[in-house]
Scaffold this motif. Structure first.
Motif, PDB file in Angstrom:
ATOM      1  N   THR A   5     -12.377   5.142  31.671  1.00 42.15           N
ATOM      2  CA  THR A   5     -11.945   3.868  31.098  1.00 42.15           C
ATOM      3  C   THR A   5     -13.142   2.998  30.711  1.00 42.15           C
ATOM      4  N   LEU A   7     -15.389  -0.265  30.187  1.00 36.62           N
ATOM      5  CA  LEU A   7     -15.532  -1.504  30.957  1.00 36.62           C
ATOM      6  C   LEU A   7     -15.488  -2.706  30.023  1.00 36.62           C
ATOM      7  N   SER A   8     -15.368  -3.872  30.610  1.00 35.31           N
ATOM      8  CA  SER A   8     -15.372  -5.117  29.848  1.00 35.31           C
ATOM      9  C   SER A   8     -16.697  -5.276  29.109  1.00 35.31           C
ATOM     10  N   PRO A   9     -16.672  -5.893  27.920  1.00 36.39           N
ATOM     11  CA  PRO A   9     -17.924  -6.159  27.205  1.00 36.39           C
ATOM     12  C   PRO A   9     -18.898  -7.015  28.010  1.00 36.39           C
ATOM     13  N   ASP A  10     -18.411  -7.733  29.013  1.00 35.13           N
ATOM     14  CA  ASP A  10     -19.259  -8.593  29.838  1.00 35.13           C
ATOM     15  C   ASP A  10     -19.825  -7.885  31.073  1.00 35.13           C
ATOM     16  N   HIS A  11     -19.540  -6.602  31.218  1.00 28.71           N
ATOM     17  CA  HIS A  11     -19.971  -5.880  32.416  1.00 28.71           C
ATOM     18  C   HIS A  11     -21.486  -5.893  32.592  1.00 28.71           C
ATOM     19  N   LYS A  16     -24.417  -6.026  26.401  1.00 27.88           N
ATOM     20  CA  LYS A  16     -23.642  -6.925  25.541  1.00 27.88           C
ATOM     21  C   LYS A  16     -24.518  -7.524  24.440  1.00 27.88           C
ATOM     22  N   ASN A  31     -15.647   1.268  21.884  1.00 29.49           N
ATOM     23  CA  ASN A  31     -15.257   1.653  23.241  1.00 29.49           C
ATOM     24  C   ASN A  31     -16.201   2.693  23.826  1.00 29.49           C
ATOM     25  N   LEU A  34     -18.783   0.764  25.543  1.00 24.17           N
ATOM     26  CA  LEU A  34     -18.223   0.123  26.731  1.00 24.17           C
ATOM     27  C   LEU A  34     -18.044   1.126  27.868  1.00 24.17           C
ATOM     28  N   GLU A 174     -10.426   1.912  18.219  1.00 22.43           N
ATOM     29  CA  GLU A 174     -10.151   0.498  17.989  1.00 22.43           C
ATOM     30  C   GLU A 174      -9.339   0.315  16.698  1.00 22.43           C
TER      31      GLU A 174
END
Length: 196
Positions: A5, A7-11, A16, A31, A34, A174
């Motif tokens: 899976t 991860l968040s773009p802020d990980h 980022k 993705n 990510l 996406e």
């Protein structure tokens, strides 16, 4: 479902910041990046390699580099990368007629002989076993200098990595990439496949 899976773009803040590059090329952070950031050294190295490979240092345009990527991804069957490459070609100003006829680059008049030589190189370098031969070399050297050939092989090699990564991961595609894939490739049977 993807193998891993995203991860968040802020990980990872460094990833980022580097990934802002993709807002220009695709309009979103892929993705695949990510997912790579589960090991930030990989995501950062990949983004920096991508930026270096896609930099324009000769006559190989941004649009042609993305068409080279598409031919490579089509040869390997990665639907995720096919859609990303055609979207980026569109965003970097590839001619409409070329986008609509990329499948027929070998014969369609929208493509120059120099572009055909580059795209034939992409196809030959992307298949297994590798089919780069003397004829491919001679055609390339008619139109391109050695630095430009290095740029082209950089794109082909980068997408070799991405094709393996995204097809093995089953990376979720996406919406923007789906839109471009359906618009330019759908008439030839392109679909998301496992990349849902």
């Amino acid at each position: 479902m993807p193998l891993v899976t995203p991860l968040s773009p802020d990980h990872d803040i460094e990833t980022k910041e580097l990934a802002e590059f993709f807002n220009e090329t695709l309009g979103f952070c892929p993705n695949s990046v990510l997912t790579m950031q589960r090991r930030p050294a990989i995501s950062k190295a990949f983004i920096n390699l991508n930026k270096a490979v896609m930099a324009n240092e000769g006559r190989v345009t941004s649009a042609l580099k993305r068409m080279i990527a598409w031919v490579s991804s089509n040869a390997t069957g990665c639907r995720y990368c096919q859609a990303h490459a055609i979207r980026a070609a569109e965003r970097y100003g590839a001619e409409q007629e070329q986008l609509d006829n990329i499948w027929d680059y070998k014969t369609h008049p929208a493509f120059s002989d120099a572009e055909r030589a580059a795209l034939d190189f992409s196809l030959a370098a992307s298949i297994v076993p590798n089919a780069v031969d003397q004829k491919i070399k001679e055609e390339l050297h008619k139109y391109w200098d050695e630095g430009e050939i290095v740029e082209m092989l950089g794109v082909i090699s980068l997408f070799g990595y991405l094709n393996r990564w995204n097809d093995s991961m089953g990376t979720s595609i996406e919406d923007g990439a789906v839109e471009s894939g359906e618009k330019y490739l759908g008439k030839h049977g392109w679909e998301k496949g496992k990349h849902i």
